[in-house]
Design a protein around this motif. Sequence first.
Motif: not given
Lengths: 294, 304, 368
Positions: C52-61
Amino acid sequence: MSGAVQETVSGGSAKTARVVIYGLLILLAAIYLLPLYVMLTTSLKSLDEIRGGDMLSLPSSPSIAAWTKAWGEACIGVTCTGIKGYFWNSIKMVVPAVIISTLLGALNGYVLTKWRFPGHKIIFGMMLFACFIPFQAVLIPMARMLGMMGIANTTTGLVFVHVIYGLGFTTLFFRNYYEAFPDELIKAAMMDGAGFFRIFWRILLPTSGPIIVVTVIYQFTNIWNDFLFGVSFSSGGSSPMTVALNNLVASSTGVKEYNVDMAAAVFAALPTLFVYIVAGRYFVRGLMAGAVKG
Amino acid sequence: MTTIEPATASPPRRNFADSLRGWLPKLVLAPSFAVILLFVYGFILWTVYLSFTNSRILPVYKLVGFDAYVRLWSQPNWYMAMKNLAIFGVLYIGICISIGLGLAILMDQRIRAEGILRPIFLYPMALSFVVTGTAWKWFLNPGLGIENTMHNLGWESFKFDWLVNPDMAIYTVVIAGVWQASGFVMAMFLAGLRGIDGEIIKAAQIDGAPLTKIYRRIIIPMLRPVFLSAFIVLAHMAIKSYDLVIALTGGGPGNATELPSTFMYSYTFTRSQMAVGSASAVMMLMGITAIIVPYLYSELREKR
Amino acid sequence: MSFLEIRNLRKKIGNVEVLKGIDIELEKGGFLVLVGPSGCGKSTLLNAIAGLLPLTSGDIVIDGQVVNDLHPSQRDIAMVFQSYALYPNMTVEENIAFALEMRGVPKDERAAAVKVAAKTLQIEHLLTRRPSQLSGGQRQRVAMGRALVRKPRVFLFDEPLSNLDAKLRVEVRAEIKSLHQNTHATIVYVTHDQIEAMTLATKIVVLKEGTVQQIGTPAEIYNLPANLFVADFMGSPAMNMLDGKVVGTGAEARISLFGDQSITVPVPPTVAAGALSEGQSVLLGLRPEAITDTGLADPQARSVTQIEAPVIMTEPTGSDTFVTAELGGKHFTARTRAEVSCQAGDTFRFAFNLDKAVVFDPQSGLRL
């Protein structure tokens, strides 16, 4: 509903105060009702009775002759077919204009609250200001534009104009309503897999009943009662009801038939009064929403 | 369970459907905004432009500077319109607010018949100004209207010819206007009164303040926002007011009830002075902008 | 082998970095609780996992798949919201079935799935009602049903109990726990309530101002807090922090308390060997339940020190009594049996159980 001032233990002077308050309110109510009363009774009287009698008296032999004449025979300009054609003009103008502007307003309000993007505020501000401009400032260009589009002096042209200048208010209504609609529901629907239009149709619109009623009533009243656009962008047989009424009353040829004038005025007032009586609560809410912004 | 390849920072993989999803809301809003941009703001600029030409019956697009404004401000009619607007505006706003507030306070005294009385005060707001004008034109008719009624009641010397008296005609517009809008102002004040925390008033009663003092010192000052809203709404209606004058007096007798709105219309469409008409429209716009923009700005600012 | 993995996640909102590089791993079937004070970024993190929120950086796996750019509906996750977010215009049944409908599941399959979920949650009798006709606890259950019916890879809970009254909260908490045990679902759960975190989690992440303070099992977090913040945040009443000084060296080292050379306690077993040096100032952390009346002192404890101190205040809770006492100008809270009679002004003999005491460096705030 309870008054702001609560009743407290009070002595005898409170009794007199209440008599005065009720007396004042009843007197004022009578004054507010008087023009409507006069309008109705005059429309039911004969011309002789009007000339000879008292404006406030009840008609001695009520007759709807003036009503039938106003509806079917009265002369507006040079045509003597009554106001019925103009009444239908108004209906044909109001219905599509209300539907289109309400639908667009709902979509706009939805985007401006639930799909915000940078600059949404300035866009809303610009749409809101558009509600308040004096229409005189767009009258000349609009007349030219309708001519260029080939819809001058048509009901279509009036529908077009009313949709455009109603958008600000309909957007305002829906924006303020959807503002209070929990964002979490939109998020939940998004995670459930519903897209932009699906969320609107399935989640938001089914819960928008009250604001739809308010918007429809507000737009209906405003558009039905409009005179400036009607008189500027229509002529002759394409005019809406308000313009026809003014032409009828203002015409100076022949005998002045006050009873017919009043009957025509009643016809012009009937649809909005009817809406007011059956849905007054929503009518007031619309006025308030239109008056207290933000 | 699957073993996971260390996923590297993923490149943006936006396909067409995704980017459409991002654009859809803007696409939906775009037509409405475009229409407003063109038909409101574009047209305003168009009108402003015309006010710097010497357009007469048809628009011409050669700029001639402030000529139309000079002519506008040398018209006695325009002065009449401004004077009338001042009279009408001050009285209309002042009386509507006084009556509205008075009615609201009366209605707030736990009136049993509130459900009946309220619609009575408010129904004129549902009527078209043309209907209101027509009704009052008849009601104030010097021969057959209220004057005649008073004579019949035995008050032979009663004279009420304001409708045809150039000095007084503008006041009939005030009367009809107040009749139409004061109920609405009452509803605004009533909503404000109902929104006041009852405990504050209870506290004042316990402090020993009499009812009149409670109203003067506590309740009415708390209604300040309503005064502001009512003022904005009424001022806006006063400047735009056109239909009522046309239906009630037609701007007459003579030019006795000329208002900027009727001035603009007649100079543009019947007197073939389009540039002067545009200039007067621009003046009206400036008047309303001066009232509305600060208000809207403060209203929108408060919320985020 | 982790099922949900969050790698160096950063999120900026405006100019403020709300999440400052978060790394979390969760195994399949795990119950991860994100806990922290308001404004610590826990809800932002949950929304980021949800998409529901875009990331600035990093990953979700999730399950080996990087989901950063996937729309929430494509991540195969379900979320239970704080306000429950039930669609007011739909019946309970329609609410639960909505997600399946959006995925084009045929009608009879939907009905069957709804039935199963409703049965699990015991809300079968509510299916035809609308959300407005339900009590808070029932709404909560419907919200869970809506998540359950999807059989998602990960469940997200955003403070789901905070709108319930105290009694109901305890009930529903137990239900969520048994639901997790029965379904073996993978759950990420956000709360500010440390008791919820303790009771539900298999793994707790304590967050503060966008950084992870500690990750561990409830027991680890409670017994071996990584720093002063975690020690203070978890547990109620909060852990006592007693000023101390190391006296002696090596095996002879003890910690003197309350600035009084005569009151010394042995170095707790939790302290790493050689972490202390003579004369060093330390903070000795002791949970209230580790300071008791002498009768309650754990007979198994290897290191109990008895100290007398004047009582300032007593707070009976019914089951036991919290006693606040003062020594060396510092207050500490003890937890005694309810039967023990002591009153403000009395001098009372406390038993300090040092087996579970922890020692912090007052400068860095870290546990030694």
